[in-house]
Scaffold this motif. Structure first.
Motif, PDB file in Angstrom:
ATOM      1  N   HIS A 249      86.004  63.792  28.230  1.00 38.36           N
ATOM      2  CA  HIS A 249      86.094  63.684  26.768  1.00 38.36           C
ATOM      3  C   HIS A 249      86.018  62.253  26.218  1.00 38.36           C
ATOM      4  N   SER A 250      85.016  62.015  25.400  1.00 41.74           N
ATOM      5  CA  SER A 250      84.940  60.738  24.690  1.00 41.74           C
ATOM      6  C   SER A 250      85.973  60.677  23.571  1.00 41.74           C
ATOM      7  N   TYR A 251      86.347  61.815  23.004  1.00 47.11           N
ATOM      8  CA  TYR A 251      87.310  61.777  21.896  1.00 47.11           C
ATOM      9  C   TYR A 251      88.674  61.304  22.372  1.00 47.11           C
ATOM     10  N   PRO A 318      81.513  63.510  28.613  1.00 46.18           N
ATOM     11  CA  PRO A 318      81.904  63.126  27.251  1.00 46.18           C
ATOM     12  C   PRO A 318      82.202  64.258  26.274  1.00 46.18           C
ATOM     13  N   THR A 319      81.639  65.448  26.468  1.00 41.09           N
ATOM     14  CA  THR A 319      81.799  66.579  25.531  1.00 41.09           C
ATOM     15  C   THR A 319      81.651  66.130  24.074  1.00 41.09           C
ATOM     16  N   LEU A 320      80.528  65.510  23.777  1.00 43.90           N
ATOM     17  CA  LEU A 320      80.280  64.971  22.433  1.00 43.90           C
ATOM     18  C   LEU A 320      80.203  66.045  21.371  1.00 43.90           C
ATOM     19  N   PRO A 397      78.955  57.272  25.991  1.00 41.62           N
ATOM     20  CA  PRO A 397      78.306  57.580  27.272  1.00 41.62           C
ATOM     21  C   PRO A 397      77.178  56.616  27.618  1.00 41.62           C
ATOM     22  N   ALA A 398      76.373  56.236  26.623  1.00 45.03           N
ATOM     23  CA  ALA A 398      75.271  55.313  26.887  1.00 45.03           C
ATOM     24  C   ALA A 398      75.797  53.931  27.250  1.00 45.03           C
ATOM     25  N   ASP A 399      76.891  53.501  26.609  1.00 44.13           N
ATOM     26  CA  ASP A 399      77.484  52.205  26.949  1.00 44.13           C
ATOM     27  C   ASP A 399      78.019  52.212  28.382  1.00 44.13           C
ATOM     28  N   LEU A 400      78.708  53.276  28.752  1.00 43.23           N
ATOM     29  CA  LEU A 400      79.199  53.395  30.132  1.00 43.23           C
ATOM     30  C   LEU A 400      78.038  53.443  31.119  1.00 43.23           C
ATOM     31  N   HIS A 401      77.014  54.215  30.765  1.00 38.96           N
ATOM     32  CA  HIS A 401      75.842  54.369  31.639  1.00 38.96           C
ATOM     33  C   HIS A 401      75.118  53.033  31.808  1.00 38.96           C
TER      34      HIS A 401
END
Length: 518
Positions: A249-251, A318-320, A397-401
């Motif tokens: 979860h990104s939230y 992330p479950t965006l 997610p893109a920043d982590l990736h």
């Protein structure tokens, strides 16, 4: 504009929770009673796809003019169409000229098991041939039997990996969680899960620090993965260093990408008892943490955390798609609000759940428009903050990736968040991953190749190659040109069972009929 008073909002919210608990128990019992009735399997004759374009997810390119031969539940051969071996006797031949074949999709965070009677149908109809369930209340023995029956072809549905009930600290976040406050308790529970054959251990937000590290050590010793929420008693970096395999979860975990991470955690740690003692203080604290997370989000800090995840082998789910509801602010009795409840996918959602969604959205909007907590910042400022927060969360997610972290697609379908749909929402998740900065190819990998690697089943899943399991989705357009093309499904193969478009529609109809009876 109508607003909810705090008392009115609390009353509605309380009623919604009661309805949710009752409905969840009812749905779980109903699902279990129907397990045997939904295990009818489609035909298993050999299948040949001719002239199809295979999407090679390793090399990231389409391979045109291919023939795929399936025998049983395996891919028997993959070859250029002019070099096709003799077609098996009685094979079902599909002319797939102009079509695109991808591996079956995985939803790596889906609460499907307790709603199996219809979730299984909706997932397959959407090309989701595998699910990872982190928290089912279904008894462990039944989960394991179902998992094995699917793999052996005795029950038709998506493949399953599952944790069973999740572990939390005190006071536990939900009644169904297992409250675990000592190192000995969690070590014993992990041993039981390992012995019975569960796939992983899921932990939750309130687990004490010393209990987490005991769990990390025991899962490492036992050889069963540790996944879930990072407890607020430690940082995501610490959890990764301790060997946590996935973070969900990104939230929840976008605070790990905030420069004010330490202060935010200290604020949120105070929340555990405030909800009952002083609701207003609880939400003021929540708002303070929200603003700090919003205003100190750092893409650079996130990329550095991604490097750490990559070194440690920690994945992120992330479950965006949850954020699409959480940060939208249509007002009740307005056209936007009612338009949302005309979504045709609602026919696959029980009425009790739809009502809960309405009440939760009303409660949330009442907070904003009534300034019940947020003081005098003003409605326009709050709505602007929410839009910024949504932007931060979908780019996480893109920043982590960018730092090297591996990403998995998941939806959290059938959690409390509104407008999450089994099967359908996975495609929405892929779109949001692209919107946040991943390429269509990278997003597609999060639901195909990456799950196979994560589950250590890349020899069987995640690609269309000789000898691999026959889980595939036939599309009408190229998904690495436009990720939205994953929705253009022509046919699905699940464990060697072929379903054409009309057969997929029958699955949807069956799911709708089941839901109507709830």
């Amino acid at each position: 504009m109508k607003t909810l008073s705090q008392a009115e909002g609390a009353k509605r919210f309380g009623k919604g929770i009661v309805r949710f608990i009752f409905a969840s128990n009812l749905l779980a019992l109903f699902s279990l009673s129907l397990l045997g009735k939904t295990s009818q399997t489609p035909r298993t004759q050999p299948i040949v796809f001719q002239n199809v374009t295979i999407i090679d997810l390793v090399r990231g390119q389409p391979i045109p003019n291919m023939t795929i031969v399936l025998v049983g539940n395996r891919i028997s051969s993959v070859s250029k169409t002019p070099q096709t071996p003799q077609t098996p006797k009685d094979a079902h031949v599909v002319d797939a000229a102009g079509k695109f074949m991808i591996p079956g999709l995985w939803d790596m965070h889906s609460h499907s098991l307790d709603r199996w009677a219809w979730s299984s149908l909706l997932n397959i109809a959407n090309g989701v041939t595998g699910i990872r369930d982190p928290g089912a209340i279904m008894p462990a023995a039944e989960i394991i039997k179902l998992r094995e029956d699917i793999e052996k072809g005795r029950v038709f549905g998506p493949r399953v990996v599952a944790s069973g009930r999740q572990f939390d600290g005190s006071p536990k976040s939900r009644a169904s969680y297992i409250e675990t406050n000592t190192a000995d308790e969690i070590r014993n529970e992990i041993k039981k899960r390992k012995e019975i054959g569960m796939d992983f251990i899921k932990i939750y937000t309130r687990l004490p620090r010393h209990v987490f590290f005991a769990a990390a050590a025991e899962t490492k010793r036992s050889g069963i993965p540790l996944d879930g929420h990072v407890p607020l008693s430690l940082t995501a970096a610490e959890a990764s260093d301790a060997g946590m395999r996935s973070i969900e979860h990104s939230y929840r975990h976008r605070i790990a990408c905030a420069t004010a991470e330490t202060e935010i955690r200290e604020i949120l740690l105070k929340q555990f008892n405030l909800g009952n003692e002083d609701p207003r203080a609880y939400w003021l604290n929540e708002d303070k943490a929200f603003l700090l997370g919003l205003n100190t989000y750092s893409s650079e800090k996130c990329a550095e955390l991604g490097k750490r995840f990559a070194r440690n082998g920690t994945w992120f789910v992330p479950t965006l798609v949850e954020m699409q509801t959480r940060f939208r602010n249509e007002y009740w009795e307005g056209p936007e609000f009612e338009e949302r409840f005309k979504d045709p996918r609602l026919r696959f959602v029980p009425k009790a759940k739809q009502q809960l969604w309405r009440e939760n959205i009303l409660w949330d909007v009442g907070f904003v428009s009534g300034h019940m907590v947020y003081g005098d910042r003003g409605e326009d400022a709050i709505l602007s903050e929410r839009r910024r927060e949504f932007t931060n969360r979908i780019k996480m997610p893109a920043d982590l990736h960018r730092g090297g972290a591996k990403i998995l697609a998941g939806t959290d379908a059938d959690s409390n968040f509104a407008f999450l749909f089994f099967g359908f929402s996975l495609h929405d998740e892929l779109e949001l991953l692209v919107k946040g900065g991943l390429s269509p190819l990278e997003a597609l990998r999060t639901a195909t190749l990456n799950p196979a690697i994560f589950l250590k089943r890349e020899k069987e899943l995640g690609a269309i190659e000789n000898g691999k399991l026959a889980d595939m989705v036939l599309l009408d357009a190229n998904p690495i040109d436009d990720i939205k093309n994953t929705k253009k499904i022509i046919a699905v193969v699940a464990n060697g069972k072929y379903l054409s478009k009309p057969e997929l529609e029958k699955l949807l109809t069956h799911a709708e009929e089941i839901v109507k009876k709830l």
